[in-house]
Design an enzyme around this catalytic site. Sequence first.
Site, short mmCIF file in Angstrom:
data_model
loop_
_atom_site.label_atom_id
_atom_site.label_comp_id
_atom_site.label_asym_id
_atom_site.label_seq_id
_atom_site.Cartn_x
_atom_site.Cartn_y
_atom_site.Cartn_z
N ASP A 66 -18.98 -8.68 -9.46
CA ASP A 66 -18.86 -7.86 -8.26
C ASP A 66 -18.13 -6.54 -8.57
O ASP A 66 -18.53 -5.49 -8.10
CB ASP A 66 -18.11 -8.63 -7.16
CG ASP A 66 -18.24 -7.97 -5.79
OD1 ASP A 66 -19.36 -7.52 -5.45
OD2 ASP A 66 -17.23 -7.91 -5.06
N GLU A 106 0.87 -1.17 0.00
CA GLU A 106 0.00 0.00 0.00
C GLU A 106 0.90 1.22 0.00
O GLU A 106 1.99 1.20 0.59
CB GLU A 106 -0.88 0.04 1.27
CG GLU A 106 -1.83 -1.13 1.42
CD GLU A 106 -2.99 -1.12 0.46
OE1 GLU A 106 -3.27 -0.06 -0.13
OE2 GLU A 106 -3.61 -2.17 0.27
#
Length: 162
Positions: free
Chosen positions: A104, A79
Amino acid sequence: ARAPTDNQTRFVQQHSSVAADVERATGIPASFMLGQAGHETGWGKHEIRQKGGAPSHNLFGIKAGASWTGKVAEVTTTEYVDGVAQKRVARFRAYDSPAESFKDYARLISQSPRYAKAREQTGSVYAYASGLQKAGYATDPQYAAKLSRAINATLAIQRSQA
């Protein structure tokens, strides 16, 4: 631009019919979804795995937030926090099939107000990729550029197969 690799071509062929079905249902271009799935998984080489090694079929790197009631895969991921890469353990959604993952993703992009701007930009590869980055789809500061390259590779593959 470089010619698409065999790996990229295989990945696009493998998921083309599902992506086309989801495009018909949602209007999100199949090439954009295929490119993003390719980018997120290293064209199928780095798919998120569940404990014990079972595939998560999560082709879009969608995290499992508090509202997610399905299966989960926990993996270490990179991240970017204030532009600095850091390793973090994150919870990702897990699906029973790649088709579920595409559906999704399309639901998220179509229904989340956060992605409304990106959703309106499907006329341009870069504008769409940029819209996703601005909405915080990924923390990588280079996300829009990388995603654009992946979508353009997908478009090249689709043209060569037409």
